[in-house]
Design a protein around this motif. Structure first.
Motif, short mmCIF file in Angstrom:
data_model
loop_
_atom_site.label_atom_id
_atom_site.label_comp_id
_atom_site.label_asym_id
_atom_site.label_seq_id
_atom_site.Cartn_x
_atom_site.Cartn_y
_atom_site.Cartn_z
N PHE A 117 0.82 -1.22 0.00
CA PHE A 117 0.00 0.00 0.00
C PHE A 117 0.86 1.26 0.00
CE2 PHE A 117 -3.01 -2.92 2.40
CZ PHE A 117 -3.76 -3.21 1.27
N GLY A 118 2.04 1.18 0.61
CA GLY A 118 2.92 2.33 0.70
C GLY A 118 3.84 2.45 -0.50
N GLU A 119 4.89 1.63 -0.56
CA GLU A 119 5.90 1.72 -1.61
C GLU A 119 5.32 1.52 -3.00
OE1 GLU A 119 9.67 2.34 -3.17
OE2 GLU A 119 9.01 2.54 -1.06
N LEU A 120 4.45 0.54 -3.17
CA LEU A 120 3.90 0.23 -4.49
C LEU A 120 2.61 0.98 -4.80
CD1 LEU A 120 4.60 -3.63 -4.67
CD2 LEU A 120 6.02 -1.73 -5.49
N GLY A 121 2.01 1.60 -3.81
CA GLY A 121 0.85 2.45 -4.03
C GLY A 121 -0.42 1.74 -4.45
N LEU A 122 -0.58 0.47 -4.05
CA LEU A 122 -1.80 -0.24 -4.40
C LEU A 122 -2.98 0.29 -3.59
CD1 LEU A 122 -0.43 -3.90 -4.53
CD2 LEU A 122 -1.01 -2.42 -6.46
N PRO A 123 -4.18 0.28 -4.15
CA PRO A 123 -5.35 0.78 -3.43
C PRO A 123 -5.74 -0.12 -2.26
CG PRO A 123 -6.03 -0.17 -5.51
CD PRO A 123 -4.53 -0.14 -5.53
N VAL A 124 -6.11 0.49 -1.15
CA VAL A 124 -6.60 -0.25 0.01
C VAL A 124 -8.00 -0.78 -0.31
CG1 VAL A 124 -7.25 -0.07 2.44
CG2 VAL A 124 -5.23 1.14 1.59
N PRO A 125 -8.30 -2.03 0.02
CA PRO A 125 -9.63 -2.56 -0.31
C PRO A 125 -10.72 -1.90 0.52
CG PRO A 125 -8.42 -4.10 1.06
CD PRO A 125 -7.45 -3.02 0.69
N ASP A 126 -11.91 -1.85 -0.06
CA ASP A 126 -13.06 -1.30 0.65
C ASP A 126 -13.68 -2.31 1.61
OD1 ASP A 126 -13.52 1.41 -0.77
OD2 ASP A 126 -13.24 -0.01 -2.41
N LEU A 127 -13.51 -3.59 1.31
CA LEU A 127 -14.04 -4.64 2.18
C LEU A 127 -13.19 -5.89 1.98
CD1 LEU A 127 -16.24 -5.72 4.13
CD2 LEU A 127 -17.55 -6.38 2.10
N GLN A 128 -12.82 -6.53 3.09
CA GLN A 128 -12.09 -7.79 3.05
C GLN A 128 -12.96 -8.86 3.71
OE1 GLN A 128 -7.59 -6.93 3.75
NE2 GLN A 128 -8.70 -5.29 4.79
N VAL A 129 -13.17 -9.95 2.99
CA VAL A 129 -14.06 -11.02 3.44
C VAL A 129 -13.22 -12.24 3.77
CG1 VAL A 129 -16.00 -12.51 2.84
CG2 VAL A 129 -15.92 -10.15 1.97
N LEU A 130 -13.27 -12.67 5.03
CA LEU A 130 -12.56 -13.86 5.45
C LEU A 130 -13.49 -15.07 5.40
CD1 LEU A 130 -10.21 -15.45 6.63
CD2 LEU A 130 -10.92 -14.68 8.91
N LEU A 131 -13.15 -16.02 4.53
CA LEU A 131 -13.87 -17.29 4.50
C LEU A 131 -13.18 -18.19 5.52
CD1 LEU A 131 -16.13 -18.85 3.21
CD2 LEU A 131 -14.59 -19.46 1.34
N ASP A 132 -13.77 -18.26 6.70
CA ASP A 132 -13.12 -18.87 7.87
C ASP A 132 -13.39 -20.37 7.90
OD1 ASP A 132 -11.67 -19.11 10.15
OD2 ASP A 132 -13.12 -18.12 11.47
N THR A 133 -12.72 -21.09 7.02
CA THR A 133 -12.91 -22.53 6.87
C THR A 133 -11.96 -23.29 7.77
OG1 THR A 133 -13.53 -22.18 4.55
CG2 THR A 133 -12.91 -24.43 5.20
N PRO A 134 -12.42 -24.31 8.52
CA PRO A 134 -11.53 -25.12 9.35
C PRO A 134 -10.40 -25.73 8.53
CG PRO A 134 -13.82 -25.58 9.90
CD PRO A 134 -13.84 -24.72 8.66
N VAL A 135 -9.23 -25.84 9.13
CA VAL A 135 -8.05 -26.33 8.41
C VAL A 135 -8.27 -27.74 7.88
CG1 VAL A 135 -5.60 -26.90 8.63
CG2 VAL A 135 -6.49 -24.82 9.69
N ASP A 136 -8.90 -28.61 8.67
CA ASP A 136 -9.13 -29.99 8.23
C ASP A 136 -9.96 -30.03 6.94
OD1 ASP A 136 -7.68 -31.17 10.24
OD2 ASP A 136 -9.41 -31.53 11.54
#
Length: 214
Positions: A117-136
């Motif tokens: 986000f800093g050095e490369l200047g990529l846009p910050v996302p408006d929403l981040q969605v975590l698909l919280d799936t169990p590891v198994d």
């Protein structure tokens, strides 16, 4: 608007992204871009043991993945501060979670944010969605995918159960801390139900004008 779908390998991200695209008609971009991006292809070669000791470097691998996204900056910038939506299958949080989990050092999350986000200047996302799936469950899906499609051989990260467990824990902390903006955590299961949750949040975002105000 930039919406990223995050989660460990085998979490079901592609299924959710496809459902969201079908429901909303939004543009989609998947990272890493192994088919079109030289940095992503080099990272893939490293993950399959073809680049010497490159994969041993947490910072080196993170930089390759960051440069892959930098190569798509022109596309991403079109959705910066826009009401149009692009859905990303993985974004900067993926680099942060895996890097911190590999190094077992939470400070790597801030290092990745400064880089992308800093050095490369990529846009910050408006929403981040975590698909919280169990590891198994995620591991079982990844193994089944490999069995069904020889081209989907699991890489070094995907085969490392301990890494997947640590990455899952880092992802949860990022969501709890609202790292780099708002997050929405959804449980694995019916893709339609998960997509409906995301759509509901997107409607709220539009009403409020910008995700970081929700």
């Amino acid at each position: 608007m930039i919406v990223s779908i995050e989660g460990i390998d085998g979490a079901g991200k592609n299924t959710l992204v496809t459902e969201l695209r079908n429901r909303t008609g939004a543009d989609v971009l998947c990272f890493p871009r192994y088919d079109t991006s030289p940095p992503a292809r080099l990272a893939a070669r490293a993950l399959h043991g073809d680049m010497g000791d490159l994969t041993d470097s947490v910072h080196g691998m993170a930089t390759l993945f960051a440069l892959d996204r930098y190569g798509a900056r022109e596309v991403l910038d079109r959705f910066r501060d826009s009401t149009d939506v692009i859905i990303l299958d993985r974004y900067v949080a993926s680099n942060a979670a895996y890097s911190a989990a590999r190094a077992q050092d939470p400070s790597l999350c801030d290092w990745v944010a400064d880089l992308e986000f800093g050095e490369l200047g990529l846009p910050v996302p408006d929403l981040q969605v975590l698909l919280d799936t169990p590891v198994d469950l995620a591991a079982s899906r990844a193994e089944s995918r490999e069995t069904a499609d020889r081209s989907r051989t699991r890489d070094r990260y995907e085969r490392d159960r301990g890494l997947q467990e640590r990455t899952s824990a880092v992802y949860r902390r990022l969501a709890e801390q609202s790292w780099q903006g708002p997050w929405l955590s959804v449980e694995p299961g019916d893709a339609g139900e998960a997509a409906a949750e995301v759509e509901s949040r997107l409607r709220a975002v539009r009403i409020h004008g910008h995700a970081r105000q929700v």
